[in-house]
Motif scaffolding. Structure first.
Motif: not given
Lengths: 342, 95
Positions: A148-149, A255-256, A278-279, A291-292
């Motif tokens: 997601a973004i 993943k965000r 989140l992580q 988170v990327i």
């Protein structure tokens, strides 16, 4: 039972009134929130003994003097705030309070959404708000690994496009949430439409309108303060916990993706908070979300950002704007800005 | 009747109730009451009957009840529905 007189104050010019509100808030360990646009005060024998603030659709700074605390005062106070909000056309209300007061506000028709470390709780005035929203998301659910973004896209630039293309390569399906609060130069409808048009060529992307549960005035009020760098860590945490506990599970988001943020202090702080809330295993019992961070794409030695596009628009440097946005966004800008200004 | 906008009726005072109505595809009733254990079923029945009488088959109906009598529940639900539909009340048919 004591009979209170209630008054609505839209801006407090009287220093004495302001001081008594501040004192009242202090007596229950609260500070005055500068974003409140309306205060309801409850008077008993000319003394302010109760107050509640309304910041758009969010109730904050609720205090009842310790000598007068009891559920009937809080009930009448909240009743007044609900009516005030109703008169402004605001029906879906949120409320921030300390976790120890949850039961008191449950009696006023508010239901907890998330609680942060025993310090702050966000509640809403419907028992089915967040669950209805998640049910609507589940209809969009795709199998496999999803990412997601969340973007404001004010407006959608080549930078957003690059981020989206990079992210879409790394997952089976990508969801883009477009922040739906109407506090930006480009309206929510226009931003949503431009994102949709801008990513049309990607076959594994769904664009979703945002909601009060993603970067809204309710979940993250300081995001919408342009001139001020006050960053409320707890608001960012609330916003991210809602994402982790409700939104991500509804769509199996693992993943965000986020662009690096060299300019905006608020966005940069939010990126950092994301890594944490989140992580980290210990921040929530819900599954972690990776988170990327993707490095921003550059043009003419400068990163592309929506704020740069807006600043160029203000300076009427349309040809420079042209180079930073996809054709769909350019078509909109050409129609609404360039022609208008000729 | 079609629920076309959000509406409120009533208060959170003791012996009253606050009725909130929002547009919703299907009919959904949520009741939050101080006396849910003893009277939850009866409150639901009064609400359902009132809605049926008004031909309401859609909308999200949220009730925060503070121990209201049945007649109060009926009156509050009627007001909220009429506000949510913008329709003129046919009081002779409702009473």
């Amino acid at each position: 039972m004591i009979q209170l007189t209630f008054k609505t104050l839209s801006s407090i010019k009287d220093q004495a009134v302001l001081d008594s509100i501040k004192n009242l808030l202090q007596s229950v360990d609260l500070n005055l929130d500068p974003q409140i646009d309306n205060f309801i005060i409850g008077l008993f024998e000319q003394q302010i003994i109760a107050c509640a603030g309304l910041d758009h659709n969010v109730i904050k700074c609720v205090a009842v003097h310790p000598n007068y605390q009891g559920s009937s005062v809080t009930l009448s106070l909240i009743q007044q705030v609900i009516e005030l909000a109703h008169d402004k056309g605001l029906y879906h209300l949120f409320l921030y309070t300390k976790p120890e007061n949850i039961d008191l506000f449950k009696a006023c028709g508010f239901y907890p959404i998330v609680e942060l470390n025993n310090t702050i709780t966000l509640m809403e005035n419907t028992p089915v708000g967040i669950s209805h929203y998640c049910q609507s998301l589940i209809k969009e659910r795709k199998p496999d690994t999803c990412g997601a973004i969340v973007m404001n896209a004010n407006p959608f630039t080549n930078g957003h496009l690059y981020l989206t293309e990079q992210a879409a390569k790394q997952v089976d399906w990508l969801y883009i949430f477009v922040v739906s609060e109407d506090a930006s130069l480009f309206s929510a409808d226009v931003r949503y439409r431009l994102v949709k048009e801008g990513v049309r060529h990607l076959s594994n992307v769904t664009v979703l309108p945002g909601s009060p549960y993603i970067i809204s005035k309710a979940t993250f009020p300081s995001y919408f303060l342009k001139e001020q760098t006050l960053i409320e860590q707890s608001y960012m945490a609330i916003d991210l916990l809602i994402f982790r506990q409700y939104i991500a599970p509804a769509l199996s988001i693992a993943k965000r993706f986020v662009g690096t943020e060299p300019h905006s202090e608020v966005t940069n702080a939010y990126n950092h908070a994301m890594m944490d809330w989140l992580q980290s295993e210990n921040k929530s019992t819900s599954p972690i979300i990776e988170v990327i961070e993707i490095a921003r794409v550059r043009h003419a030695d400068e990163v592309i950002s929506a704020s740069r596009v807006r600043s160029l628009l203000m300076q009427k440097k349309y040809q420079d704007v042209h180079a930073l946005v996809p054709p769909s966004t350019w078509a909109y800008i050409e129609q609404h800005y360039v022609i208008k200004n000729q | 009747m079609k629920i076309i906008q959000s509406a409120l009726a009533g208060t959170l005072e003791s012996s009253d109730l606050l009725v909130k109505i929002e547009p919703n595809e299907k009919l959904e009733i949520v009741i939050n009451s101080d006396v849910n254990k003893q009277f939850g079923q009866q409150i639901r029945q009064v609400v359902e009957e009132t809605l049926a009488q008004l031909n309401v088959d859609n909308g999200l109906i949220i009730i925060d009840d503070k121990g209201a009598l049945d007649c109060v529940i009926t009156a509050r639900v009627q007001s909220a529905v009429l506000r949510a539909t913008k329709e003129q009340a046919q009081w002779s048919q409702l009473i």
